[in-house]
Motif scaffolding. Sequence first.
Motif, PDB file in Angstrom:
ATOM      1  N   SER B   7       0.840  -1.193   0.000  1.00 27.86           N
ATOM      2  CA  SER B   7       0.000   0.000   0.000  1.00 27.86           C
ATOM      3  C   SER B   7       0.882   1.252   0.000  1.00 27.86           C
ATOM      4  O   SER B   7       2.090   1.175   0.182  1.00 27.86           O
ATOM      5  CB  SER B   7      -0.903   0.002   1.221  1.00 27.86           C
ATOM      6  OG  SER B   7      -0.135   0.226   2.365  1.00 27.86           O
ATOM      7  N   LYS B   9       1.030   3.791   2.085  1.00 29.18           N
ATOM      8  CA  LYS B   9       1.616   4.140   3.374  1.00 29.18           C
ATOM      9  C   LYS B   9       2.838   3.270   3.666  1.00 29.18           C
ATOM     10  O   LYS B   9       3.890   3.760   4.063  1.00 29.18           O
ATOM     11  CB  LYS B   9       0.551   3.937   4.450  1.00 29.18           C
ATOM     12  CG  LYS B   9       0.976   4.358   5.826  1.00 29.18           C
ATOM     13  CD  LYS B   9      -0.103   3.985   6.830  1.00 29.18           C
ATOM     14  CE  LYS B   9       0.487   3.799   8.188  1.00 29.18           C
ATOM     15  NZ  LYS B   9      -0.296   2.873   9.008  1.00 29.18           N
ATOM     16  N   GLN B  10       2.688   1.962   3.398  1.00 26.58           N
ATOM     17  CA  GLN B  10       3.811   1.060   3.661  1.00 26.58           C
ATOM     18  C   GLN B  10       4.994   1.396   2.771  1.00 26.58           C
ATOM     19  O   GLN B  10       6.151   1.347   3.192  1.00 26.58           O
ATOM     20  CB  GLN B  10       3.374  -0.377   3.430  1.00 26.58           C
ATOM     21  CG  GLN B  10       2.478  -0.898   4.520  1.00 26.58           C
ATOM     22  CD  GLN B  10       1.884  -2.225   4.164  1.00 26.58           C
ATOM     23  OE1 GLN B  10       1.788  -2.584   2.994  1.00 26.58           O
ATOM     24  NE2 GLN B  10       1.455  -2.963   5.164  1.00 26.58           N
ATOM     25  N   PHE B  13       6.772   4.403   4.161  1.00 23.01           N
ATOM     26  CA  PHE B  13       7.511   4.058   5.377  1.00 23.01           C
ATOM     27  C   PHE B  13       8.798   3.313   5.048  1.00 23.01           C
ATOM     28  O   PHE B  13       9.843   3.582   5.618  1.00 23.01           O
ATOM     29  CB  PHE B  13       6.637   3.189   6.296  1.00 23.01           C
ATOM     30  CG  PHE B  13       5.700   3.971   7.143  1.00 23.01           C
ATOM     31  CD1 PHE B  13       5.281   5.228   6.759  1.00 23.01           C
ATOM     32  CD2 PHE B  13       5.237   3.464   8.341  1.00 23.01           C
ATOM     33  CE1 PHE B  13       4.419   5.962   7.539  1.00 23.01           C
ATOM     34  CE2 PHE B  13       4.372   4.193   9.135  1.00 23.01           C
ATOM     35  CZ  PHE B  13       3.960   5.433   8.732  1.00 23.01           C
ATOM     36  N   SER B 138       7.436  -4.686   4.481  1.00 21.91           N
ATOM     37  CA  SER B 138       6.787  -3.385   4.609  1.00 21.91           C
ATOM     38  C   SER B 138       5.976  -3.298   5.895  1.00 21.91           C
ATOM     39  O   SER B 138       5.930  -2.243   6.522  1.00 21.91           O
ATOM     40  CB  SER B 138       5.915  -3.099   3.395  1.00 21.91           C
ATOM     41  OG  SER B 138       5.125  -4.191   3.105  1.00 21.91           O
ATOM     42  N   ARG B 139       5.389  -4.420   6.323  1.00 26.51           N
ATOM     43  CA  ARG B 139       4.686  -4.370   7.610  1.00 26.51           C
ATOM     44  C   ARG B 139       5.655  -4.188   8.755  1.00 26.51           C
ATOM     45  O   ARG B 139       5.374  -3.517   9.737  1.00 26.51           O
ATOM     46  CB  ARG B 139       3.850  -5.641   7.804  1.00 26.51           C
ATOM     47  CG  ARG B 139       2.411  -5.436   7.354  1.00 26.51           C
ATOM     48  CD  ARG B 139       1.600  -6.661   7.558  1.00 26.51           C
ATOM     49  NE  ARG B 139       1.692  -7.533   6.405  1.00 26.51           N
ATOM     50  CZ  ARG B 139       1.814  -8.857   6.479  1.00 26.51           C
ATOM     51  NH1 ARG B 139       1.841  -9.444   7.649  1.00 26.51           N
ATOM     52  NH2 ARG B 139       1.898  -9.570   5.387  1.00 26.51           N
ATOM     53  N   SER B 141       8.459  -2.498   8.607  1.00 26.55           N
ATOM     54  CA  SER B 141       8.838  -1.084   8.685  1.00 26.55           C
ATOM     55  C   SER B 141       7.679  -0.240   9.187  1.00 26.55           C
ATOM     56  O   SER B 141       7.863   0.753   9.876  1.00 26.55           O
ATOM     57  CB  SER B 141       9.323  -0.582   7.330  1.00 26.55           C
ATOM     58  OG  SER B 141       8.270  -0.593   6.431  1.00 26.55           O
ATOM     59  N   ASP B 142       6.468  -0.667   8.866  1.00 27.62           N
ATOM     60  CA  ASP B 142       5.270  -0.008   9.367  1.00 27.62           C
ATOM     61  C   ASP B 142       5.266  -0.007  10.892  1.00 27.62           C
ATOM     62  O   ASP B 142       4.884   0.954  11.541  1.00 27.62           O
ATOM     63  CB  ASP B 142       4.059  -0.809   8.851  1.00 27.62           C
ATOM     64  CG  ASP B 142       2.844   0.040   8.704  1.00 27.62           C
ATOM     65  OD1 ASP B 142       2.912   1.199   9.100  1.00 27.62           O
ATOM     66  OD2 ASP B 142       1.834  -0.468   8.192  1.00 27.62           O
TER      67      ASP B 142
END
Lengths: 70, 363
Positions: B7, B9-10, B13, B138-139, B141-142
């Motif tokens: 996504s 946002k991810q 980030f 990515s999660r 780093s989220d």
Amino acid sequence: MVTVLVILGYIIIGFIEMVPLYKKKQKKELVLYSVTFTIAFGMSLLISVGVKIPSPAEPIKKIVLVILGK
Amino acid sequence: MNKEVISDKQGIFIIVMFIMGTSTMLVTGLEAKKDLWLADILAIIMAVPVLGIYARLHYIFPNKDLFDMLVLCFGKFIGKGIGILYVWFTLHLSSLILMNIGDFITISALSETPKEVVKLFTSILAIWIVKEGIEVMSRWSDFFLPFMVVGIVLTILLLMTKIELNNIKPLLYEGMSPVFKGAFEAFSFPFAETVVFTMAFCKFRRKNSPYKIYLLGLFVGGILILSISTIDILVLGVNNASSLYFPSYSTVSKIDIGDFVQRLEIIAAVMFMLGAFLKFSICLMATTKGITKVLGYKGYRFMVIPIALIILSLASIVHDNIMDLIEWDQSIWPYYAFLFQVVFPMLIFIVAEFKRKYGKLKT
């Protein structure tokens, strides 16, 4: 001592990773895997024995300096 | 099953964390001396068009990564040749990052531990996260980026008492040329290294999201880098900052409030490590994807371990010590990386735009 550990580590990793590839009959993958694995093994073995492998940074430095004309 | 979609946002980030990665430990652009902040701002401005090109490439070739783009633009032979050069570039970059991690940990925290042990355990974690795929990364780093940002803002606030404004005066004492040199260095070290993402990312939610991800990521990451390097110069002074290997680490160790809040550097070290780890895993992923794509395989997960082992060996031979690395980073790296960060993407961009105009592009 370190050399023995390196050899042991590589045997374990090779066994765990290569046997499933062999069982699934992915021959192409197995070839690439074993080539890169052998390169990595050779490098680690030489480092652990204490052989000084030439660094790739030096030729790059020379090429860059030649192109920049310094 | 493995869609590997991220996504917006991810994506933002992950780019912010990548930019902060190792450049928070090694402050770049120190050639600009007192005007480091000016050099950093210039570097961000220079990076905007380049990252715009990367985003444009994602826009022109949806669901493709850099290796596919090369083949589509230059044909099989030249495209795969350049692809191999890119594989070498990411391999080299990841071994430099790994070496950096090893040196940082042994110099700052675990002084008796051999570097190889630190490198080995970092690579084991990286192998794991790369095998899980970009979504997990990515999660991850989220989850961790908020801690990093809060930590950095908090350390800057705690350092307010130690600031010496005379450290950045007078402005432009040595003219503009060192500022440009420093800006070029800072441009090539954290900001334009995001070229690695053109290999790691391939699917986005919307067609326009690459622009948003790259430019907003650059903006946020750039502001964080700018504030960290400025605070280093303000607290330590130029001469100290240039002579230390890890200036930010020493800056944080200056925190001392009422003899009670002090020795916070280990928290800072953990935060730097989070970014460096993410950067290493992204580079490892790009290398693995590259080598499997160039040689025509489907899926990249089976190659992660041998590539990581090669990087592990390369990391201990590529430079003898951290001084050598820093010297090489300052004098050679910007020119060497310029080829991969600017020249090749520019070529792909021009060829792709021409082909698109004359309707010859098959995507």
